[in-house]
Design an enzyme around this catalytic site. Sequence first.
Site, PDB file in Angstrom:
ATOM      1  N   ASN A   1      -9.908   2.033   7.783  1.00 29.36           N
ATOM      2  CA  ASN A   1     -11.266   2.065   8.337  1.00 29.36           C
ATOM      3  C   ASN A   1     -11.311   2.054   9.860  1.00 29.36           C
ATOM      4  O   ASN A   1     -12.373   2.252  10.449  1.00 29.36           O
ATOM      5  CB  ASN A   1     -12.091   0.887   7.809  1.00 29.36           C
ATOM      6  CG  ASN A   1     -12.238   0.925   6.301  1.00 29.36           C
ATOM      7  OD1 ASN A   1     -11.739   1.837   5.653  1.00 29.36           O
ATOM      8  ND2 ASN A   1     -12.917  -0.049   5.743  1.00 29.36           N
TER       9      ASN A   1
ATOM     10  N   ASP B   1      -5.882  11.769   1.643  1.00 31.38           N
ATOM     11  CA  ASP B   1      -6.142  11.890   0.204  1.00 31.38           C
ATOM     12  C   ASP B   1      -7.558  12.419  -0.027  1.00 31.38           C
ATOM     13  O   ASP B   1      -8.509  11.985   0.612  1.00 31.38           O
ATOM     14  CB  ASP B   1      -5.977  10.527  -0.478  1.00 31.38           C
ATOM     15  CG  ASP B   1      -6.838   9.443   0.170  1.00 31.38           C
ATOM     16  OD1 ASP B   1      -6.744   9.253   1.413  1.00 31.38           O
ATOM     17  OD2 ASP B   1      -7.616   8.784  -0.544  1.00 31.38           O
TER      18      ASP B   1
ATOM     19  N   HIS C   1      -4.153   6.389  -1.549  1.00 35.09           N
ATOM     20  CA  HIS C   1      -4.777   6.389  -0.218  1.00 35.09           C
ATOM     21  C   HIS C   1      -3.747   6.640   0.886  1.00 35.09           C
ATOM     22  O   HIS C   1      -4.129   6.856   2.039  1.00 35.09           O
ATOM     23  CB  HIS C   1      -5.459   5.031   0.011  1.00 35.09           C
ATOM     24  CG  HIS C   1      -6.827   5.116   0.612  1.00 35.09           C
ATOM     25  ND1 HIS C   1      -7.572   6.283   0.662  1.00 35.09           N
ATOM     26  CD2 HIS C   1      -7.621   4.166   1.207  1.00 35.09           C
ATOM     27  CE1 HIS C   1      -8.745   6.031   1.248  1.00 35.09           C
ATOM     28  NE2 HIS C   1      -8.791   4.770   1.590  1.00 35.09           N
TER      29      HIS C   1
ATOM     30  N   ASN D   1     -13.386   7.030   4.555  1.00 37.52           N
ATOM     31  CA  ASN D   1     -13.588   6.080   5.653  1.00 37.52           C
ATOM     32  C   ASN D   1     -12.695   6.331   6.864  1.00 37.52           C
ATOM     33  O   ASN D   1     -13.107   6.134   8.007  1.00 37.52           O
ATOM     34  CB  ASN D   1     -13.396   4.648   5.166  1.00 37.52           C
ATOM     35  CG  ASN D   1     -14.537   4.206   4.265  1.00 37.52           C
ATOM     36  OD1 ASN D   1     -15.647   4.708   4.397  1.00 37.52           O
ATOM     37  ND2 ASN D   1     -14.271   3.291   3.355  1.00 37.52           N
TER      38      ASN D   1
ATOM     39  N   TYR E   1       0.811  -1.225   0.000  1.00 35.19           N
ATOM     40  CA  TYR E   1       0.000   0.000   0.000  1.00 35.19           C
ATOM     41  C   TYR E   1       0.844   1.274   0.000  1.00 35.19           C
ATOM     42  O   TYR E   1       0.314   2.368  -0.165  1.00 35.19           O
ATOM     43  CB  TYR E   1      -0.903   0.036   1.249  1.00 35.19           C
ATOM     44  CG  TYR E   1      -1.873  -1.111   1.339  1.00 35.19           C
ATOM     45  CD1 TYR E   1      -2.975  -1.185   0.497  1.00 35.19           C
ATOM     46  CD2 TYR E   1      -1.683  -2.142   2.272  1.00 35.19           C
ATOM     47  CE1 TYR E   1      -3.871  -2.247   0.578  1.00 35.19           C
ATOM     48  CE2 TYR E   1      -2.573  -3.199   2.363  1.00 35.19           C
ATOM     49  CZ  TYR E   1      -3.669  -3.252   1.513  1.00 35.19           C
ATOM     50  OH  TYR E   1      -4.547  -4.300   1.583  1.00 35.19           O
TER      51      TYR E   1
END
Length: 200
Positions: free
Chosen positions: A72, A97, A24, A118, A19
């Site tokens: 989340n 973001d 994100h 989220n 990631y």
Amino acid sequence: MSTDTLKLIVGLGNPGPQYRNNRHNVGVWFLQAICQQYQGELRPEARFHGDTARVTIDGHDIRLLFPTTFMNRSGLSVSALCHYFDIAPAQMLVAYDEIDFPVGTTRLKSGGGHGGHNGMRDIISALGGERDFYRLRIGVGHPGDKNKVANYVLSDPGKDDTISIEHDIDQALRVLPVAAGGKWNQAMLELHSQDKPSGD
């Protein structure tokens, strides 16, 4: 106001190498840029469910936090650290973001909703609905189709967009000393006037 001096900067993202370069994770890119400039080092801190660091910006002692709970559940990490160090929401800046902004647009603001993000939704919930904290919204653009948003933010931007986002982060870094002292309106003015040479 002295109550609005900056005590905590949170950079949102997901943990794990897969990631790291995602859109994100641009909030974490911002934290890493701060560490680079102010000699900080993010280290895992189990009781805060994240990686933390401490830096001094223009004489102000500021904590950095990357919640490693996955996006989340970011609120778990943020609320744990805020409660432990008695940091008020108005003393916190959250970088993340923003798909509603094109790449090349980055904005500072105070308060507001979660805008469908989220991580922001979970932070507001974990703080008991408290929204009065500062946000650094880093534009990553929109895929155009609502159904493609999840895949879009979990993918890496292209080379040109990456350069542009890094430039935006540099601009935000430049106004951090002003924000650190609680001069938020001045920081906003300076950041937003750097955006485009001609009007909006």
